[in-house]
Write a protein that holds these residues in place. Sequence first.
Motif: not given
Length: 337
Positions: A92-93, A142-152
Amino acid sequence: MEIDWSNLGFGYIKTDYNIRCTYKDGAWGDLEIHESEYLSLHMAATVLHYGQTSFEGLKAYRGQDDKIRIFRMRDNALRMQDSSYGTMMAKMPVEKFEEAVLKAVQLNVKFVPPYESGATLYIRPVLFGSGPQVGVKPATEYTFIIFVTPVGPYFKGGFQTTPFVIMREYDRSAPLGMGKYKVGGNYAASLVAGQRAHELGYSNIFYLDAKEKKYIDECGAANFFGIKNNTYITPKSSSILPSITNKSLMVLAQEMGLNVEQRQVAVEELASFEEAGACGTAAVISPIQRIDDFDEKKSYIFSPDGKPGLISDKLYHKLIGIQYGDEPDTHGWVTVL
Ligand SMILES: *Cc1c(COP(=O)(O)O)cnc(C)c1O
């Protein structure tokens, strides 16, 4: 939907959008915005059979000034390229990776926890072979994914020490193997040992070098450092994951007037450390109360009273200060959204 920021753990919570990008016919496509948490995957995708996959972990921090800061994302982009090299995946560039991180945070900005909560937005990029293959060969897609999740916050009751354990019957990675890459298989390979350590009441397992079982590699999914004689010492090994947190702490330690050594650390040297810690994005520093050598039936104690050492405490507060924008960013480590 209301999130109780102060009671968040380190788990998955759905956010609104994820960013995806596909590599096929020899080129990366455009970044796409998705709402679904699911994907449709070919059953012969190389990720499923041959573990052709890597991931990254970084965080976005909301400051007292309400600005959102992302820490050293370029280093994560470069490390993911190393993982691609190690698993023969498309790279991934760097600019595209950074653009995807910023987009993922921007689109989910309401999930970046408030400053006071001590919680953060965890950013998880993942890259995997999604093209079909039956023979042991790299995929062509190829598959690139970004997910986000709040963490304590990692430390619920404040910055605290915990015990770790050495168990020689488990290895994480081989000297010429994959330990230096952040690739899926390493973590599957660590689950049994991690579970065993937890059941025995430890934070995590301490891995020794797999070949000689003489030197310290790392602890769980975190790097190790020890402090003695005004020196920050961290293992040099071909089988540990180069932690961006550790790299940052080495710079800060030097600026605080400590010597910094990156070299082999023999197990017995643990007895001479005044302080010890595990470091990584999740906790920044997880100070070590003691390390029990399960096989040799002895303990290395760093904190008889359970309190973090003074230098660990200082390094910890300095680094989180930079991440939250309370301290000046003199190294260009922070990207303000
Ligand atoms: C991710 C990881 C670390 C910590 O790296 P950071 O860049 O500091 O988050 C350390 N060890 C292992 C095995 C890891 O997977």
